[in-house]
Write a protein that holds these residues in place. Structure first.
Motif, mmCIF file in Angstrom:
data_model
loop_
_atom_site.group_PDB
_atom_site.id
_atom_site.type_symbol
_atom_site.label_atom_id
_atom_site.label_comp_id
_atom_site.label_asym_id
_atom_site.label_seq_id
_atom_site.Cartn_x
_atom_site.Cartn_y
_atom_site.Cartn_z
ATOM 1 N N GLY B 96 0.799 -1.233 0.000
ATOM 2 C CA GLY B 96 0.000 0.000 0.000
ATOM 3 C C GLY B 96 0.826 1.275 0.000
ATOM 4 N N ASN B 97 0.153 2.374 0.328
ATOM 5 C CA ASN B 97 0.714 3.728 0.417
ATOM 6 C C ASN B 97 2.087 3.732 1.116
ATOM 7 O OD1 ASN B 97 1.184 6.400 1.430
ATOM 8 N ND2 ASN B 97 -1.005 6.860 1.190
ATOM 9 N N THR B 98 3.147 4.034 0.371
ATOM 10 C CA THR B 98 4.511 3.967 0.908
ATOM 11 C C THR B 98 4.704 4.907 2.099
ATOM 12 O OG1 THR B 98 5.320 3.541 -1.327
ATOM 13 C CG2 THR B 98 6.971 4.098 0.314
ATOM 14 N N GLY B 99 4.241 6.127 1.949
ATOM 15 C CA GLY B 99 4.379 7.108 3.025
ATOM 16 C C GLY B 99 3.691 6.646 4.288
ATOM 17 N N ALA B 100 2.501 6.066 4.122
ATOM 18 C CA ALA B 100 1.740 5.596 5.283
ATOM 19 C C ALA B 100 2.458 4.428 5.955
ATOM 20 C CB ALA B 100 0.330 5.179 4.856
ATOM 21 N N LEU B 101 3.033 3.535 5.157
ATOM 22 C CA LEU B 101 3.743 2.394 5.743
ATOM 23 C C LEU B 101 4.994 2.871 6.493
ATOM 24 C CD1 LEU B 101 3.728 -0.688 6.113
ATOM 25 C CD2 LEU B 101 5.175 -0.857 4.078
ATOM 26 N N MET B 102 5.670 3.884 5.951
ATOM 27 C CA MET B 102 6.820 4.446 6.662
ATOM 28 C C MET B 102 6.364 5.090 7.972
ATOM 29 S SD MET B 102 9.387 5.867 3.725
ATOM 30 C CE MET B 102 8.212 6.907 2.886
ATOM 31 N N ALA B 103 5.236 5.794 7.903
ATOM 32 C CA ALA B 103 4.697 6.429 9.111
ATOM 33 C C ALA B 103 4.280 5.362 10.128
ATOM 34 C CB ALA B 103 3.513 7.321 8.747
ATOM 35 N N ALA B 104 3.711 4.263 9.649
ATOM 36 C CA ALA B 104 3.330 3.170 10.553
ATOM 37 C C ALA B 104 4.576 2.582 11.214
ATOM 38 C CB ALA B 104 2.572 2.088 9.775
ATOM 39 N N GLY B 105 5.633 2.423 10.433
ATOM 40 C CA GLY B 105 6.898 1.929 10.978
ATOM 41 C C GLY B 105 7.418 2.848 12.061
ATOM 42 N N LEU B 106 7.360 4.123 11.774
ATOM 43 C CA LEU B 106 7.929 5.129 12.670
ATOM 44 C C LEU B 106 7.070 5.354 13.912
ATOM 45 C CD1 LEU B 106 10.451 6.841 12.519
ATOM 46 C CD2 LEU B 106 9.144 8.595 11.309
ATOM 47 N N PHE B 107 5.763 5.504 13.725
ATOM 48 C CA PHE B 107 4.904 5.914 14.842
ATOM 49 C C PHE B 107 4.193 4.758 15.533
ATOM 50 C CE2 PHE B 107 5.037 9.712 12.038
ATOM 51 C CZ PHE B 107 5.837 10.476 12.874
ATOM 52 N N VAL B 108 3.943 3.660 14.802
ATOM 53 C CA VAL B 108 3.298 2.512 15.449
ATOM 54 C C VAL B 108 4.378 1.580 16.022
ATOM 55 C CG1 VAL B 108 1.778 0.515 15.143
ATOM 56 C CG2 VAL B 108 1.264 2.668 13.961
ATOM 57 N N ILE B 109 5.323 1.179 15.187
ATOM 58 C CA ILE B 109 6.367 0.251 15.644
ATOM 59 C C ILE B 109 7.478 0.988 16.391
ATOM 60 C CG2 ILE B 109 8.084 -1.466 14.904
ATOM 61 C CD1 ILE B 109 6.232 -2.080 12.499
ATOM 62 N N GLY B 110 7.905 2.105 15.858
ATOM 63 C CA GLY B 110 8.908 2.926 16.541
ATOM 64 C C GLY B 110 10.330 2.688 16.057
ATOM 65 N N ARG B 111 11.158 3.727 16.212
ATOM 66 C CA ARG B 111 12.568 3.664 15.805
ATOM 67 C C ARG B 111 13.387 2.801 16.742
ATOM 68 N NH1 ARG B 111 13.271 9.569 15.039
ATOM 69 N NH2 ARG B 111 13.860 9.556 17.209
ATOM 70 N N ILE B 112 14.458 2.218 16.213
ATOM 71 C CA ILE B 112 15.470 1.598 17.068
ATOM 72 C C ILE B 112 16.191 2.738 17.793
ATOM 73 C CG2 ILE B 112 17.699 0.389 17.060
ATOM 74 C CD1 ILE B 112 16.710 -1.243 14.669
ATOM 75 N N LYS B 113 16.394 2.558 19.093
ATOM 76 C CA LYS B 113 17.065 3.608 19.869
ATOM 77 C C LYS B 113 18.466 3.849 19.304
ATOM 78 C CE LYS B 113 17.822 5.024 24.524
ATOM 79 N NZ LYS B 113 18.321 4.604 25.815
ATOM 80 N N GLY B 114 18.797 5.093 19.031
ATOM 81 C CA GLY B 114 20.120 5.404 18.502
ATOM 82 C C GLY B 114 20.119 5.621 16.997
ATOM 83 N N ILE B 115 19.095 5.116 16.316
ATOM 84 C CA ILE B 115 18.980 5.384 14.880
ATOM 85 C C ILE B 115 18.250 6.713 14.714
ATOM 86 C CG2 ILE B 115 17.901 4.655 12.706
ATOM 87 C CD1 ILE B 115 20.153 2.852 13.344
ATOM 88 N N GLU B 116 18.899 7.649 14.038
ATOM 89 C CA GLU B 116 18.280 8.964 13.936
ATOM 90 C C GLU B 116 17.152 9.012 12.918
ATOM 91 O OE1 GLU B 116 20.598 12.543 14.211
ATOM 92 O OE2 GLU B 116 22.393 11.335 14.506
ATOM 93 N N ARG B 117 17.359 8.362 11.768
ATOM 94 C CA ARG B 117 16.332 8.391 10.722
ATOM 95 C C ARG B 117 16.239 7.020 10.061
ATOM 96 N NH1 ARG B 117 15.774 12.720 12.445
ATOM 97 N NH2 ARG B 117 15.559 14.758 11.439
ATOM 98 N N PRO B 118 15.042 6.471 9.976
ATOM 99 C CA PRO B 118 14.889 5.235 9.203
ATOM 100 C C PRO B 118 15.119 5.525 7.712
ATOM 101 C CG PRO B 118 12.997 5.600 10.639
ATOM 102 C CD PRO B 118 13.767 6.873 10.598
ATOM 103 N N ALA B 119 15.438 4.484 6.974
ATOM 104 C CA ALA B 119 15.678 4.632 5.535
ATOM 105 C C ALA B 119 15.004 3.490 4.798
ATOM 106 C CB ALA B 119 17.177 4.605 5.252
#
Lengths: 326, 326
Positions: B96-119
Motif C-alpha cells: 500500500g501507500n509507501t508514506g503511510a507504511l513508513m509512518a506506521a513503521g515510525l509511529f506505530v512500531i517505533g525507531r530503534i534507539k540510537g537510529i536517527e532516521r529510518p531509511a
C-alpha cells in the motif's frame, strides 16, 4: 556576419569531428564566420569563412578545471573564450572538459551582473519529439531556491527566442507531484516559483514523466540535474546494449535483427540528445555552448547551429535586460 | 514458526494478488504463519497457516500518510503494524501507500534507539545479475551526513545476513567518481564514510554505472534516491514502450517480433526489481517490507520471502546490537 569561436581540441574525437562539423556548418550557412582556436598544423580546412588562430596548449579531461583555466593561458579553450570576452566573436563552442568550459565562462567571460549562479542547460528528447530543457546540469551543485528561480527565468526567455515556444511551461523536478513534496530546497523553490509572475509555472514534475514531456523547462539544482541525466543515459545505454546482445544471441534472433535494424536505429537516435545541439551555459556575459564529449560531426554541427541561433537572437542581451533589470 | 502480518488492502490489485501471493508462499514454506489483516469477507484462503484478523478501515493512496496512520486506527495496515509492535508477529508486509507504511513503521512500531532516521532500501537489478541495494529511497528527503553513515552500516549488516555477501562494498551516489565531487552533503558524507571502520567503503559511484554493478550497497539521501529510482523506471518503461510500438509498426517488424518475443520478455524481466522482493524500512524496531504498488503475485511472494528471511536471521536484533551499541 555571426562570428563563432571554436575550441579545436575538445572532445573524444577532436580535432577530426570538430573539423568535420565546421565543414558541414560552413556549407549550410553563409552568414557565419568560424574562428578556430588550436594547433594550426592540424587544421585541414581552407575556406574563406574560417579564420585560424594558432594556440599552443590544450586542456585535457583530467585537468582540474579552475586551475587549468588560470594556468594554461594559451589553451585553445581559454583563447576561444577570451575572444568572446573581447567581443571579437559572438559565441564559443567546445566539446572539451565541461568543468573547464564552465570555469572559462565564469572567470574569462564573466557573469551577467545580477545573476548569482550560472547554470548549464540541456535540451533532452521526449517520446513525442517535443523535447524539454533541463537545468542545472551541474554548474552549481549547492543551489539556493533563488538560483532556481533565475534558472527558470533565463530558460523561459531562451525557450521563447531560441526554440520559438510561446509562454513555455516550467516544472520543478521533484519526487512527487503534490505541492508539498520533496526536500527543503524543493519545497522552498516551489513557493517562490508559484509567486513569480514572469514565468509559466505548472508545479512539480516527477523524473519518471520527463521523457513523456512533462514541461518545456524543468529546473532543479546541479547535483540532482546531473544525477537525472546520468541515470537516464546509463539506463538507456544499458538497455540498448542488452538488446544488442539479445539480438545477436542466436540464428533466430539474428534474422529478427536484420528485419528491425533500421527501426531500432531510429529508436536509438530518438534518445540521442545531441540532435538538439549542446548544453548552454546560462548567466555568463556571452554565448557558451558545450557539445557532448562524444559528439560526432552531426552533433558538433548541431551545437554550432545552436550558437548561431543564440547569437542571431542576441539571447545574452535579452537575458541581461529581462532577468536583471526589472 | 515465523509469523508475518500482511496488509490485505495495499497495492493496485489488492486483495487479489495479495491472496495469490500468500497461497504461493504457504505452499512453498511450512515454517511460516500468515496473519492477514483486512476485510474477512474478501478472504478466500482456507489454510491452517493463515490466521484472519478482521479490520474495518483501509488506507488509500490518496491518504495523507501521518494523518491516516493516526486517525484510521482500524485500518488493515495499522493493525498489521500494531501486531509487530506487540510482538504477536515478526514482520509486516504491505503493497500500500509507501508514506503511510513508513509512518506506521515510525509511529506505530517505533525507531530503534540510537537510529536517527529510518531509511527505505531497495535491491535493484544489474546487468550481470549481482543486484545492489540502494538507500534511502525517500523515507528522509533532507538527510544529514551522519544519517547516510547509519544507512551504510545498516545495509552492510543486512547484506551480510540476508543476502549472504561477505564484506559488502559500499558506494556513495555522486555526480563524479573523484573524491571531492558533489554537493556539500556528498562531500561531507564522503569524508565520514572514509573514516568509518565497520564498512567497506569504495568511494563515489556515478548513477550511470549503477546497472553495471558499481557496489553492493549505494547510499544517498532520500530525495536523490527516489529521483534515481524514478528516472531509472521511467527511462526503462519508456524505452520498452517505444520498442513495442516499433515492433508492431509493420508486417516486417511483426515477423521479427515473433522471433524475439521470448528473449525480449527475459530482457524486460531482468530490469524488474520486484524479483528481488520489496523495499525494507531500516531503522525501525521490527521488520517492515514494502512490496511495489503494482506487484503481481510473484512480486508479493518475493516480498513475503524476504520478510521470512529477515525474521529468520533476526536482522532487527543484529541492527540493534551492531549499529547502536558500539
Amino acid at each position: 556576419m555571426i562570428k563563432i569561436a571554436v575550441d579545436m581540441h575538445g572532445g573524444d574525437n577532436a580535432p577530426d569531428i570538430v573539423l568535420d562539423g565546421i565543414e558541414m556548418f560552413l556549407k549550410a550557412f553563409d552568414d557565419v564566420e568560424i574562428h578556430l582556436y588550436g594547433d594550426e598544423s592540424k587544421n585541414r580546412i581552407n575556406h574563406p569563412g574560417l579564420k585560424m588562430h594558432h594556440t599552443t596548449e590544450v586542456i585535457t579531461m583530467d585537468d582540474e578545471p579552475v586551475r587549468a583555466i588560470r594556468r594554461k593561458k594559451d589553451a585553445s579553450m581559454v583563447r576561444a573564450a577570451e575572444s568572446v570576452k573581447q567581443k571579437e566573436t559572438d559565441a564559443v563552442v567546445s566539446a572539451g572538459n565541461t568543468g573547464a568550459l564552465m570555469a572559462a565562462g565564469l572567470f574569462v567571460i564573466g557573469r551577467i551582473k545580477g545573476i548569482e549562479r550560472p547554470a548549464l542547460a540541456l535540451t533532452l528528447p521526449t517520446i513525442g519529439n517535443e523535447g524539454f530543457m533541463l537545468l542545472d546540469m551541474g554548474a552549481n551543485a549547492d543551489a539556493k531556491p533563488e538560483h532556481l528561480v533565475q534558472y527558470a527565468k533565463m530558460a523561459s526567455i531562451y525557450a521563447q527566442k531560441n526554440r520559438g515556444i510561446t509562454n513555455p511551461t516550467v516544472g520543478l523536478a521533484n519526487i512527487g507531484t503534490e505541492d508539498k513534496k520533496g526536500n527543503q530546497l524543493a519545497r522552498d523553490t516551489f513557493n517562490l516559483l508559484k509567486e513569480e509572475p514572469s514565468i509559466n509555472f505548472i508545479g512539480n514534475v516527477e523524473s519518471k514523466a520527463l521523457l513523456n514531456y512533462a514541461a518545456d523547462i524543468v529546473v532543479t539544482d546541479g547535483f540532482t540535474g546531473n544525477m537525472i541525466l546520468k541515470t537516464l543515459e546509463g539506463t538507456a545505454n544499458n538497455i540498448f546494449k542488452m538488446l544488442k546482445e539479445t539480438l545477436l544471441s542466436s540464428t533466430k534472433t539474428k534474422i529478427a535483427a536484420g528485419l528491425i535494424k533500421k527501426d531500432l536505429m531510429q529508436l536509438k537516435n530518438k534518445m540521442d540528445y545531441s540532435e538538439y545541439g549542446g548544453a548552454v551555459l546560462f548567466g555568463v556575459d556571452g554565448i557558451v555552448i558545450k557539445a557532448h564529449g562524444s559528439s560526432d560531426k552531426k552533433a558538433f554541427f548541431n551545437a554550432l547551429k545552436q550558437a548561431r541561433q543564440s547569437a542571431k537572437e542576441d539571447v545574452t542581451s535579452l537575458l541581461k535586460q529581462e532577468v536583471t533589470h526589472e
